[in-house]
Enzyme design. Sequence first.
Site, PDB file in Angstrom:
ATOM      1  N   ARG A  70      -4.085 -10.358   3.993  1.00 11.04           N
ATOM      2  CA  ARG A  70      -4.356 -10.312   2.546  1.00 11.04           C
ATOM      3  C   ARG A  70      -3.125  -9.751   1.853  1.00 11.04           C
ATOM      4  O   ARG A  70      -2.809  -8.571   2.004  1.00 11.04           O
ATOM      5  CB  ARG A  70      -5.587  -9.427   2.309  1.00 11.04           C
ATOM      6  CG  ARG A  70      -6.036  -9.355   0.862  1.00 11.04           C
ATOM      7  CD  ARG A  70      -7.257  -8.447   0.730  1.00 11.04           C
ATOM      8  NE  ARG A  70      -7.715  -8.385  -0.642  1.00 11.04           N
ATOM      9  CZ  ARG A  70      -7.190  -7.569  -1.554  1.00 11.04           C
ATOM     10  NH1 ARG A  70      -6.223  -6.741  -1.249  1.00 11.04           N
ATOM     11  NH2 ARG A  70      -7.673  -7.589  -2.783  1.00 11.04           N
ATOM     12  N   LYS A  76       0.827  -1.217   0.000  1.00 10.50           N
ATOM     13  CA  LYS A  76       0.000   0.000   0.000  1.00 10.50           C
ATOM     14  C   LYS A  76       0.859   1.263   0.000  1.00 10.50           C
ATOM     15  O   LYS A  76       2.022   1.250   0.402  1.00 10.50           O
ATOM     16  CB  LYS A  76      -0.977  -0.051   1.169  1.00 10.50           C
ATOM     17  CG  LYS A  76      -2.033  -1.140   0.893  1.00 10.50           C
ATOM     18  CD  LYS A  76      -3.399  -0.806   1.389  1.00 10.50           C
ATOM     19  CE  LYS A  76      -4.385  -1.810   0.795  1.00 10.50           C
ATOM     20  NZ  LYS A  76      -5.527  -2.053   1.630  1.00 10.50           N
TER      21      LYS A  76
HETATM   22  N1  HH2 Z   1      -7.372  -3.670  -0.199  1.00 12.66           N
HETATM   23  C1  HH2 Z   1      -7.569  -3.658  -1.536  1.00 12.66           C
HETATM   24  C2  HH2 Z   1      -8.624  -4.377  -2.109  1.00 12.66           C
HETATM   25  N2  HH2 Z   1      -9.456  -5.122  -1.345  1.00 12.66           N
HETATM   26  N3  HH2 Z   1     -10.079  -5.938   0.776  1.00 12.66           N
HETATM   27  C3  HH2 Z   1      -9.902  -5.982   2.101  1.00 12.66           C
HETATM   28  N4  HH2 Z   1     -10.709  -6.711   2.867  1.00 12.66           N
HETATM   29  N5  HH2 Z   1      -8.907  -5.272   2.715  1.00 12.66           N
HETATM   30  C4  HH2 Z   1      -8.046  -4.496   2.010  1.00 12.66           C
HETATM   31  O1  HH2 Z   1      -7.162  -3.856   2.627  1.00 12.66           O
HETATM   32  C5  HH2 Z   1      -8.205  -4.423   0.585  1.00 12.66           C
HETATM   33  C6  HH2 Z   1      -9.266  -5.171  -0.002  1.00 12.66           C
HETATM   34  C7  HH2 Z   1      -6.650  -2.850  -2.413  1.00 12.66           C
HETATM   35  O2  HH2 Z   1      -5.568  -3.607  -2.846  1.00 12.66           O
HETATM   36  P1  HH2 Z   1      -5.426  -4.396  -4.236  1.00 12.66           P
HETATM   37  O3  HH2 Z   1      -6.466  -5.454  -4.392  1.00 12.66           O
HETATM   38  O4  HH2 Z   1      -4.035  -4.892  -4.338  1.00 12.66           O
HETATM   39  O5  HH2 Z   1      -5.577  -3.293  -5.360  1.00 12.66           O
HETATM   40  P2  HH2 Z   1      -6.770  -2.818  -6.271  1.00 12.66           P
HETATM   41  O6  HH2 Z   1      -7.896  -2.430  -5.394  1.00 12.66           O
HETATM   42  O7  HH2 Z   1      -6.200  -1.656  -7.050  1.00 12.66           O
HETATM   43  O8  HH2 Z   1      -7.173  -3.969  -7.154  1.00 12.66           O
END
Ligand code: HH2
Length: 274
Positions: free
Chosen positions: A248, A214
């Site tokens: 995660r 992040k």
């Molecule tokens: N962070 C992201 C997406 N989903 N779900 C939960 N429960 N907690 C989190 O911290 C969280 C989440 C953002 O990260 P990422 O999936 O890598 O990126 P993007 O949203 O750009 O696909």
Amino acid sequence: MAPSFSSWQLMGILNVTPDSFSDGGRYAGVEGSLNAAWRMMSEGADVIDVGGESTRPGAEPVSLDEELRRVLPVVAALVEAGLPVSVDTAKPEVARRVLQAGARMLNDIHGLRLHPELAELAAEHGAALVVMHMQGTPQTMQQEPRYADVVGEVLDLLERSVRLAEAAGLPRERVFIDPGIGFGKTDEHNRELLRALPRFVATGSPVLLGVSRKSFLGRLLNQPPLERDLATAVVTAYAAGCGVQMHRVHNVRACREALVVQQWLSPPNCRTLP
Ligand code: HH2
């Protein structure tokens, strides 16, 4: 999926999106996604979180048809291969279809605020649910996040989400609470929430944390997303020491190694588990 309190669990991130902030466009087609999922499982993942809509700040929402097109074939292939699947979605229709296809967990970044019926769907299918805290929406959340008491407010809203889930028939132990690091939070808010993780654990709900790659880590270390895995592993080990059960992450291997060492170092009963 019944959460285990005896040790941590790793959720491997599989974004089937063109625009996710660190792994967007990486896994071509169902075949590429399946290979990535197998790799994460072999590295120690307990569940694969499939996401078809990026939630990075300012990301544009995707249509129902497009999200189904991205997510459903991948979920079906993973289930067919016998892998435990979670789906990161805010859309009840996507949730219904992936649960029918065999997903065992829903990940709701809106914490039931947009669609409380996600809890009923999870309950009907005997699935687990993640309720995450977010201030605003992905389009607006980083504009000017404000709290009088970030930890208290996030805890209160998550407790409301858990009660909604319980009223829909989900037992508390199947509802993971997640403070939503980076979702409508400044770096200082993120730090306060991370320092307060034992308070989240003390609620008795299983806690899930998403810090992987992040941007607060990028700002701290002046690193682009793909170079943030070491920092992610450090925060993951710290969080496990606070009693967080589910992590995660993108780089499963690095985080598993950090967790194995952390657990080896922890004297019995030192973790603040409920
Ligand atoms: N962070 C992201 C997406 N989903 N779900 C939960 N429960 N907690 C989190 O911290 C969280 C989440 C953002 O990260 P990422 O999936 O890598 O990126 P993007 O949203 O750009 O696909």
